[in-house]
Design a protein around this motif. Structure first.
Motif, mmCIF file in Angstrom:
data_model
loop_
_atom_site.group_PDB
_atom_site.id
_atom_site.type_symbol
_atom_site.label_atom_id
_atom_site.label_comp_id
_atom_site.label_asym_id
_atom_site.label_seq_id
_atom_site.Cartn_x
_atom_site.Cartn_y
_atom_site.Cartn_z
ATOM 1 N N ILE A 2 7.108 75.869 -11.736
ATOM 2 C CA ILE A 2 6.246 74.889 -11.096
ATOM 3 C C ILE A 2 6.739 74.650 -9.676
ATOM 4 O O ILE A 2 7.882 74.246 -9.462
ATOM 5 C CB ILE A 2 6.221 73.570 -11.896
ATOM 6 C CG1 ILE A 2 5.590 73.814 -13.272
ATOM 7 C CG2 ILE A 2 5.457 72.486 -11.136
ATOM 8 C CD1 ILE A 2 5.650 72.614 -14.200
ATOM 9 N N VAL B 92 1.712 72.688 -8.145
ATOM 10 C CA VAL B 92 1.276 71.378 -8.623
ATOM 11 C C VAL B 92 1.440 70.387 -7.477
ATOM 12 O O VAL B 92 2.530 70.231 -6.920
ATOM 13 C CB VAL B 92 2.095 70.943 -9.853
ATOM 14 C CG1 VAL B 92 1.695 69.538 -10.292
ATOM 15 C CG2 VAL B 92 1.882 71.928 -11.001
ATOM 16 N N HIS C 38 7.675 68.220 -16.163
ATOM 17 C CA HIS C 38 7.702 69.534 -15.517
ATOM 18 C C HIS C 38 8.935 70.343 -15.931
ATOM 19 O O HIS C 38 8.806 71.509 -16.326
ATOM 20 C CB HIS C 38 7.661 69.388 -13.996
ATOM 21 C CG HIS C 38 6.336 68.908 -13.479
ATOM 22 N ND1 HIS C 38 5.170 69.010 -14.199
ATOM 23 C CD2 HIS C 38 5.991 68.320 -12.306
ATOM 24 C CE1 HIS C 38 4.179 68.518 -13.501
ATOM 25 N NE2 HIS C 38 4.638 68.087 -12.349
#
Length: 366
Positions: A55, A27, A43
């Protein structure tokens, strides 16, 4: 690939619920206090709900257009979700590098059932853009500069006044915002800025105004640069995003104030790169749906002074998660701050960005 509502939700939910195979998602965002707010608000909570998903944070959003173009050229897409400003999202959409999405299909409605498209309203500036926040780019200055003799800037054009406010300034190393402020402080009315900037004469006029302070400018590329330079005393005046100033002033307790005059209102949000494999796309869709719901966007405002792009989130904005202070007065849209706003023209910059980038970089090199 554009998924239907049914395939997006069902595939995503089945994959998340049943897959035992770990998946890393890259990301891309802006780093600093902003990325921290995303990590804290959605997140980390998402990974807690989905322990097979990790992530990975990349801080390359400032180079999103160039890097996604390069990935397409190489046939090697390594990003899964990208935080982008609308002007970049429009360009990426036009070039087929960002997916078109129907927000009413892929995003949660408001708690009262209001469709996402109505809840996000004017922030939906592109069919490829999924809004997150309202923020502004503005200036901050040190309050302890002895050579200023107790005076403080109160006008954006004080940035260009080296006599009254001597010292190094920091400006972003790109034409956006700098060109507008330069013309504004050269006497162009706000409503005429983009008409003037569309001409070669107007572009040269903006650069000539910037020439008057060029020797005193330190150029920044990352949003965290100006706050660090202000804290270190390397600059006395500088531009960056209002949330970075909030962290510097309220969390780090540095002797800095925000100059809200002619703050540039902007949105920020997600784009989904085209070409993701179906399994990865399903997880990305699920993450975006989670991260943009009413509660998650309100949660983000607990960590940084950016307003939620959803109308339904605003009523849920309260106090800072650790400082315990009311966040509303620190938002760019608060009446005490939004007294002389400059509204950024996304479509204009999407059309002229490449040409002005080249011209600006040539000017920097001279």
């Amino acid at each position: 690939m554009k998924l239907t509502k049914l395939s997006t939700l069902v595939l995503g939910c089945i994959f998340i619920a049943n897959s035992s195979q770990a998946m890393d998602l890259t990301v891309v965002s802006w780093g600093g206090a902003y990325s921290k707010s995303q990590i804290n608000a959605y997140h980390d909570p998402y990974m807690e709900l989905n322990p097979d998903i990790t992530i990975i944070h990349d801080e390359s959003s400032a180079e999103a257009v160039a890097k996604l173009r390069a990935m397409r050229e190489a046939g090697n897409l390594t990003w899964d979700l990208v935080d982008a400003v609308p002007a970049d999202a429009i360009r990426l959409c036009d070039e087929g590098l960002a997916m078109e999405v129907d927000v009413d299909e892929i995003l949660e409605p408001a708690p009262d059932g209001t469709p996402a498209s109505e809840d996000f309203g004017a922030s939906l500036v592109s069919e490829c853009f999924i809004p997150q926040i309202v923020y502004s780019t503005t200036f901050g200055f040190r309050t302890d500069v002895e050579s200023w003799n107790g005076n403080e800037p109160d006008d954006v054009c004080d940035v260009f006044d080296l006599e009254a406010f001597p010292g190094k300034r920091s400006l972003e190393k790109r034409p956006i915002n700098n060109m507008e402020w330069a013309l504004l402080c050269d006497g162009v009315a706000k409503e005429d800025i983009y008409d003037v900037l569309e001409t070669e004469e107007g572009q040269n006029r903006a650069l000539a105004k910037l020439d008057t302070i060029k020797d005193d400018i330190i150029w920044w590329s990352a949003g965290a640069d100006t706050p660090q330079w202000l804290a270190d005393g390397e600059v006395v005046f500088g531009s960056t995003y209002n949330g970075r100033f909030f962290a510097l002033i309220e969390e780090e307790e540095q002797p800095v104030k925000i100059l809200w005059d002619a703050q540039v209102f902007e949105y920020d949000g997600w784009i989904i790169p085209t070409g993701l494999p179906e399994d990865r796309l399903a997880v990305v869709m699920d993450l975006v749906r989670f991260a943009t719901d009413t509660q998650r966007l309100a949660d983000q405002a607990k960590y940084i002074s950016y307003g939620p792009a959803r109308a339904s989130s605003n009523a849920l904005v309260g106090q800072h998660a650790t400082l315990g202070i009311d966040m509303a007065p620190h938002m760019p849209g608060h009446p005490d701050n939004a007294y002389n706003v400059f509204y950024f023209n996304y479509d204009w910059w999407a059309d002229y960005r490449d040409d002005l980038d080249a011209k600006f970089q040539a000017w920097l090199a001279n």
